[in-house]
Design a protein around this motif. Structure first.
Motif, mmCIF file in Angstrom:
data_model
loop_
_atom_site.group_PDB
_atom_site.id
_atom_site.type_symbol
_atom_site.label_atom_id
_atom_site.label_comp_id
_atom_site.label_asym_id
_atom_site.label_seq_id
_atom_site.Cartn_x
_atom_site.Cartn_y
_atom_site.Cartn_z
ATOM 1 N N VAL A 104 0.968 -1.129 0.160
ATOM 2 C CA VAL A 104 0.007 -0.087 0.164
ATOM 3 C C VAL A 104 0.975 0.991 0.051
ATOM 4 O O VAL A 104 1.696 1.218 0.859
ATOM 5 N N SER A 105 0.627 2.034 -0.902
ATOM 6 C CA SER A 105 1.583 3.164 -0.950
ATOM 7 C C SER A 105 0.829 4.512 -0.340
ATOM 8 O O SER A 105 -0.371 4.403 -0.069
ATOM 9 N N GLY A 106 1.414 5.547 0.125
ATOM 10 C CA GLY A 106 1.089 6.432 0.903
ATOM 11 C C GLY A 106 0.299 7.230 0.110
ATOM 12 O O GLY A 106 0.150 7.390 -1.382
ATOM 13 N N SER A 107 -0.892 8.032 0.643
ATOM 14 C CA SER A 107 -1.917 8.769 -0.247
ATOM 15 C C SER A 107 -1.029 9.891 -1.058
ATOM 16 O O SER A 107 -0.287 10.596 -0.351
ATOM 17 N N ASP A 137 -13.059 3.276 7.015
ATOM 18 C CA ASP A 137 -12.438 2.166 7.451
ATOM 19 C C ASP A 137 -13.140 0.908 8.010
ATOM 20 O O ASP A 137 -12.860 -0.358 7.941
ATOM 21 N N SER A 168 -9.121 8.584 -0.629
ATOM 22 C CA SER A 168 -8.924 7.693 0.676
ATOM 23 C C SER A 168 -9.260 6.577 0.586
ATOM 24 O O SER A 168 -8.817 5.503 1.212
ATOM 25 N N GLN A 202 -7.106 3.902 -1.038
ATOM 26 C CA GLN A 202 -6.203 3.549 0.129
ATOM 27 C C GLN A 202 -6.606 2.487 1.060
ATOM 28 O O GLN A 202 -6.163 1.525 1.373
ATOM 29 N N ALA A 252 -7.439 -1.139 -0.019
ATOM 30 C CA ALA A 252 -6.206 -1.513 -0.423
ATOM 31 C C ALA A 252 -5.573 -2.249 1.172
ATOM 32 O O ALA A 252 -5.116 -3.228 1.065
ATOM 33 N N THR A 253 -5.569 -1.427 2.032
ATOM 34 C CA THR A 253 -5.055 -1.897 3.413
ATOM 35 C C THR A 253 -5.778 -3.068 3.923
ATOM 36 O O THR A 253 -5.405 -3.824 4.618
ATOM 37 N N HIS A 279 -5.578 10.652 -9.589
ATOM 38 C CA HIS A 279 -5.542 9.892 -8.073
ATOM 39 C C HIS A 279 -6.633 9.618 -7.740
ATOM 40 O O HIS A 279 -6.962 8.823 -6.627
#
Ligand SMILES: Cc1ncc(COP(=O)(O)O)c(C=O)c1O
Length: 391
Positions: A12-15, A107, A129, A132, A135-136, A356
């Motif tokens: 997982v890449s940073g936002s 989340d 977000s 992201q 993805a986590t 993005h």
């Protein structure tokens, strides 16, 4: 030391947006990249007044102790009339949980419903977000075609049949990034279709009070007949993001799972923040604050739209944004705006490249422009510099 990162996080890449914010801290850049409320209209005086003597008024336990994970009783009481008046929703305590921002709800919804390899359907483009967070949990976002009027219902149904998604994430009113507004008919169709296919929906609604024109529309949740819609309202954009207060409204069985997640994540939301929101809702502070920010944001939207018309090339098309905080624009297909983003940073102006926000990384020709946080003078100057660059 070589760290062995979990499978969940290692890829997982940073936002991208957070990295852009870091970039923007350096120097005097005119930023249309963020998604923040206007610094000039944050309710500083109102919150100062609420905080003044708050511990003496409510007592140390109410202000400074751990709270119920579900939320403070006093706030839950004020949330009911708020939800009825502003959101067209009725809720009982068993249907509500106070969360630390809408972000925590996204989340928890993923934690509750998404297993490794599961698909989450999102509007294309969507709030970045979510890409992201999914993805986590090792899930996969698949974009549903959309227009300013909502989701493409045929595409939604095809993708529900094909991917058997665990969740549909939607921002029906003034979405981030594209500021569209699903029509009434589109809302009803989504509620009906997802109920029929047994797909959970997360309806995220942080912007609907920031309306410049048009009739207020009922949320998807008001058409929920199957209990498959989780609704979340945040106070970040209409009071202050630093409070980290939102409320989720859904079936009690899901509330119970969110409660377990919250126990292990942060125990409870801040008591002081919950009291501030409660006081804001009890009197007429929210009404007054909205009456202050809506005309100010409308003026900035109009200014930005006018400057775009004046300075940007005719090939740049931009939406009209009936509410929210963003204009969404695009150049003809084939243009990649990333190099322009970097060059404009050197010229001290920042926009957010739209790619993005797309589940598949498409939309390279698109951009999001935030109008709420810059001053009218900055809007004039920033769009002029952008126009000189793009012409
Ligand atoms: C669509 C959307 N959802 C959620 C959030 C995060 O909100 P909160 O501050 O309530 O966590 C944002 C913030 O920009 C947003 O635009």
């Amino acid at each position: 030391m070589t760290f062995t990162i979990s499978d969940r996080l290692k890829n997982v890449s940073g936002s991208a947006i957070r990295e852009i914010f870091e970039l923007l801290k350096s120097g005097d850049i005119i930023s249309f990249a963020g998604g923040m409320p206007s610094a000039q209209t944050l309710p500083a005086k109102e919150i100062d007044d609420i905080l003044n003597g708050i511990v003496s008024r409510y007592g140390a336990i109410e202000c400074l102790q751990y709270e119920s994970t579900f939320g403070k009783a006093r706030l839950m009481q004020s949330l009911k009339p708020f939800l009825a008046e502003y959101k067209n929703l009725s809720a009982e305590n068993e249907n509500m949980i106070v969360l630390s921002g809408a972000q925590q709800c996204i989340d928890f919804a993923c934690k509750t419903f998404v297993n490794k390899g599961d698909v989450v359907l999102v509007q294309n483009p969507t709030y970045l977000s979510v890409l992201q967070i999914v993805a986590t949990y090792e899930g996969k976002c698949v974009g549903v075609n959309s227009s300013e009027d909502g989701l493409d219902i045929k595409d939604l149904e095809e993708k529900m049949r094909k991917h058997k998604p665990k969740l549909l994430y939607a921002v029906p009113t003034f979405s981030n990034p594209s500021s569209g507004e699903y029509t009434l008919q589109n809302r009803k169709a989504i509620a009906e279709l997802t109920a029929r296919h047994g797909v959970m929906v997360l309806e995220d609604d942080p912007y609907s009070e920031i309306r410049f024109e048009g009739e207020k529309l009922p949320p998807l949740k008001s058409f929920d007949t199957a209990g498959n819609i989780i609704y979340v309202a945040s106070f970040s954009k209409i009071i202050s993001p630093s409070l980290r207060v939102a409320v989720a409204v859904c079936d009690p069985a899901i509330i119970a799972k969110f409660n377990i997640s919250k126990q292990s994540t942060d125990v409870c939301s801040s008591s002081l923040s919950q009291l501030i929101v409660s006081e804001f809702l009890q009197g007429d502070a929210l009404k007054k604050h909205l009456a202050n920010i809506i005309p100010a944001y409308r003026k900035k939207r109009d200014k930005m739209a006018e400057c775009i018309k004046q300075h940007m090339p005719a090939s740049f098309k931009c939406n009209a944004a009936r509410g929210g905080m963003f204009l969404w624009g695009e150049f003809p297909d084939g243009r990649d705006l990333m190099p322009d983003f970097r060059k404009l940073i050197d010229k001290k102006v920042a926009f957010l490249p739209g790619t993005h926000f797309f589940a598949g990384g498409e939309g390279k020709n698109t951009m999001r422009l935030n109008f709420s946080n810059a001053s009218p003078e900055q809007i004039e100057q920033g769009v002029r510099v952008m126009g000189e660059h793009f012409r």
